[in-house]
Design an enzyme around this catalytic site. Structure first.
Site, PDB file in Angstrom:
ATOM      1  N   SER A  51       0.848  -1.200   0.000  1.00  0.00           N
ATOM      2  CA  SER A  51       0.000   0.000   0.000  1.00  0.00           C
ATOM      3  C   SER A  51       0.883   1.249   0.000  1.00  0.00           C
ATOM      4  CB  SER A  51      -0.857   0.005   1.267  1.00  0.00           C
ATOM      5  OG  SER A  51      -0.010   0.176   2.386  1.00  0.00           O
ATOM      6  N   ASP A  83      -1.085  -1.805  -4.104  1.00  0.00           N
ATOM      7  CA  ASP A  83      -2.433  -1.692  -3.542  1.00  0.00           C
ATOM      8  C   ASP A  83      -2.828  -0.216  -3.442  1.00  0.00           C
ATOM      9  OD1 ASP A  83      -4.762  -2.609  -2.265  1.00  0.00           O
ATOM     10  OD2 ASP A  83      -3.851  -2.463  -0.267  1.00  0.00           O
ATOM     11  N   HIS A  84      -3.962   0.150  -4.015  1.00  0.00           N
ATOM     12  CA  HIS A  84      -4.469   1.531  -3.965  1.00  0.00           C
ATOM     13  C   HIS A  84      -3.449   2.571  -4.444  1.00  0.00           C
ATOM     14  CE1 HIS A  84      -8.181   0.438  -1.937  1.00  0.00           C
ATOM     15  NE2 HIS A  84      -7.481  -0.318  -1.103  1.00  0.00           N
ATOM     16  N   ASP A 105      -6.244   3.515  -8.117  1.00  0.00           N
ATOM     17  CA  ASP A 105      -7.466   3.749  -7.359  1.00  0.00           C
ATOM     18  C   ASP A 105      -7.927   5.189  -7.584  1.00  0.00           C
ATOM     19  OD1 ASP A 105      -9.475   4.216  -5.583  1.00  0.00           O
ATOM     20  OD2 ASP A 105      -8.375   3.611  -3.788  1.00  0.00           O
ATOM     21  N   HIS A 181     -13.005  -0.824   4.829  1.00  0.00           N
ATOM     22  CA  HIS A 181     -11.609  -1.113   5.184  1.00  0.00           C
ATOM     23  C   HIS A 181     -11.383  -1.070   6.702  1.00  0.00           C
ATOM     24  CE1 HIS A 181     -10.130   0.116   0.996  1.00  0.00           C
ATOM     25  NE2 HIS A 181      -9.568  -1.052   1.218  1.00  0.00           N
ATOM     26  N   GLY A 182     -10.550  -1.969   7.185  1.00  0.00           N
ATOM     27  CA  GLY A 182     -10.048  -1.856   8.557  1.00  0.00           C
ATOM     28  C   GLY A 182     -11.005  -2.281   9.659  1.00  0.00           C
ATOM     29  N   HIS A 209     -12.161  -5.721  -1.497  1.00  0.00           N
ATOM     30  CA  HIS A 209     -11.265  -5.110  -0.496  1.00  0.00           C
ATOM     31  C   HIS A 209     -11.936  -5.167   0.877  1.00  0.00           C
ATOM     32  CE1 HIS A 209      -8.172  -2.845  -2.980  1.00  0.00           C
ATOM     33  NE2 HIS A 209      -8.901  -3.491  -3.882  1.00  0.00           N
ATOM     34  N   ASN A 231      -8.719  -9.041  -0.576  1.00  0.00           N
ATOM     35  CA  ASN A 231      -7.673  -8.309   0.139  1.00  0.00           C
ATOM     36  C   ASN A 231      -7.823  -8.427   1.654  1.00  0.00           C
ATOM     37  OD1 ASN A 231      -7.103  -7.441  -2.422  1.00  0.00           O
ATOM     38  ND2 ASN A 231      -7.050  -5.278  -1.899  1.00  0.00           N
ATOM     39  N   THR A 234      -6.133  -6.119   7.842  1.00  0.00           N
ATOM     40  CA  THR A 234      -6.433  -5.971   9.274  1.00  0.00           C
ATOM     41  C   THR A 234      -6.282  -7.282  10.056  1.00  0.00           C
ATOM     42  OG1 THR A 234      -7.856  -4.112   8.781  1.00  0.00           O
ATOM     43  CG2 THR A 234      -8.227  -5.192  10.885  1.00  0.00           C
TER      44      THR A 234
HETATM   45  P1  13P Z   1      -8.697  -4.925   5.516  1.00  0.00           P
HETATM   46  O1  13P Z   1      -7.619  -4.192   6.236  1.00  0.00           O
HETATM   47  O2  13P Z   1     -10.040  -4.480   5.950  1.00  0.00           O
HETATM   48  O3  13P Z   1      -8.480  -6.390   5.576  1.00  0.00           O
HETATM   49  O4  13P Z   1      -8.613  -4.491   3.966  1.00  0.00           O
HETATM   50  C1  13P Z   1      -7.439  -4.700   3.243  1.00  0.00           C
HETATM   51  C2  13P Z   1      -7.503  -4.068   1.921  1.00  0.00           C
HETATM   52  O5  13P Z   1      -8.539  -3.871   1.334  1.00  0.00           O
HETATM   53  C3  13P Z   1      -6.245  -3.686   1.300  1.00  0.00           C
HETATM   54  O6  13P Z   1      -6.413  -3.056   0.076  1.00  0.00           O
HETATM   55  O1  G3H Z   2      -6.552  -0.781   2.067  1.00  0.00           O
HETATM   56  C1  G3H Z   2      -5.735  -0.347   2.842  1.00  0.00           C
HETATM   57  C2  G3H Z   2      -4.764  -1.240   3.503  1.00  0.00           C
HETATM   58  O2  G3H Z   2      -5.264  -1.762   4.699  1.00  0.00           O
HETATM   59  C3  G3H Z   2      -3.454  -0.556   3.683  1.00  0.00           C
HETATM   60  O3  G3H Z   2      -3.465   0.399   4.667  1.00  0.00           O
HETATM   61  O4  G3H Z   2      -2.092   2.365   3.864  1.00  0.00           O
HETATM   62  O5  G3H Z   2      -2.286   1.803   6.319  1.00  0.00           O
HETATM   63  O6  G3H Z   2      -0.959   0.381   4.780  1.00  0.00           O
HETATM   64  P1  G3H Z   2      -2.131   1.309   4.928  1.00  0.00           P
HETATM   65 ZN    ZN Z   3      -8.216  -1.934  -0.046  1.00  0.00          ZN
END
Ligand code: 13P
Ligand code: G3H
Ligand code: ZN
Length: 285
Positions: A51, A83-84, A105, A181-182, A209, A231, A234
């Site tokens: 990420s 990622d993103h 993204d 997310h998260g 995601h 994905n 967390t």
């Molecule tokens: P989570 O942290 O909710 O598992 O999502 C991960 C994610 O989408 C990374 O792009």
């Molecule tokens: O989708 C997001 C991921 O959980 C990555 O998060 O930018 O804190 O690494 P981060």
């Molecule tokens: Zn994501």
């Protein structure tokens, strides 16, 4: 032989055979080892993704080098994915660093702008055999206190997904379908019929995601509906902290980082294993 498999290659088989490939966020050596060792033990193809936060924390060159070392030793196919990715430049930098797959993204941009930049990323990435993931709809973050009504408004519009895929040429598409997310608990309610509809209209591998917060039964339904990449970040973070907590409770005087992080790695491996089996990608390498 190419070191990394592309997402396009891994996801095509997943789509044909009805399973999803796990895409796990990689931030440091222990996380990378935990993911690849478990994929190896489970004979599963695997996607390691970096990420923006990971790139800021470890550096894109460190992440690429660590994943390369791990992939060289692995007998299972490994993809290294952005990622993103926030902009065109970021995507090009990751292609240069050796990533086999990238993501643009542009979900927060107006549709025409999202299409223009995603198209530009595809034009460059496809020349060198790198696959591209796009995103439509907006996936909120846990803690943003989004209501159900707002969440529904943020979901991907099926007609727009069809237009987006046709105009950009992306290899896979992340869609907002009620995922967040998260999330630390598995309570997200996802719109499975919407996934099915988008799958019919786009016919490309779809990406889910924020899957740490989705109940197992919904994950299985999502895979049946067309999700081919899932994905997880967390759940790995939770396992990391749990491992450290266990070791320090057992021995509050422990100061050897290898023992502390070693236990974190053991816990992360079990979290990754649980997801690989849930996604049905074990024994698919
Ligand atoms: P989570 O942290 O909710 O598992 O999502 C991960 C994610 O989408 C990374 O792009
Ligand atoms: O989708 C997001 C991921 O959980 C990555 O998060 O930018 O804190 O690494 P981060
Ligand atoms: Zn994501």
């Amino acid at each position: 032989m190419k070191l990394f498999a592309t997402n396009a290659f891994l996801l095509q088989r997943a789509k044909e055979e009805g399973y999803a490939v796990g895409a796990f966020n990689a931030n440091n050596m222990e996380i990378i080892q935990a993911i690849i060792e478990t994929a190896e033990e489970e004979k599963a193809p695997v996607i390691l993704q970096a990420s923006q936060g990971a790139i800021q924390y470890a550096g894109v060159d460190y992440i690429a080098a660590m994943v390369k070392v791990a992939a060289e030793r692995a007998t299972v196919p490994v993809s290294l994915h952005l990622d993103h990715g926030t902009d065109f430049e970021q995507n090009v930098k990751c292609i240069r660093a050796g990533f086999s797959s990238v993501m643009f993204d542009g979900s927060k941009l107006p549709l025409p702008e999202n299409i223009t930049i995603a198209r530009k990323v595809c034009d460059v990435a496809h020349i060198v055999g790198v696959s591209v993931e796009g995103e439509l709809g907006q996936i909120p973050k846990s803690g943003e206190n989004v209501t159900r009504e707002q969440l529904e408004k943020l979901m991907a519009n099926p007609q727009e997904t069809e237009e987006f895929v046709k105009k950009t040429g992306v290899d896979s598409l992340a869609i907002a379908v009620g995922n967040v997310h998260g999330m630390k608990t598995r309570e997200a309610q996802i719109d499975v019929p919407r996934i099915k509809k988008i799958q019919k209209l786009t016919n490309i591998p779809l990406v889910l995601h924020g899957a740490s917060g989705i109940p197992d039964e919904s994950v299985k339904q999502a895979i049946k509906a067309g999700i081919c990449k899932i994905n997880i970040d967390t759940e790995i973070r939770k396992a990391f902290v749990r491992g450290i907590g266990i070791i320090l409770k057992e021995n509050p005087n422990e100061i050897d980082p290898r023992k502390i992080l070693g236990k974190a790695k053991t816990e992360m491996k079990e979290a990754v294993r649980e997801k690989i089996r849930l996604f049905g990608c074990n024994n698919k390498a």
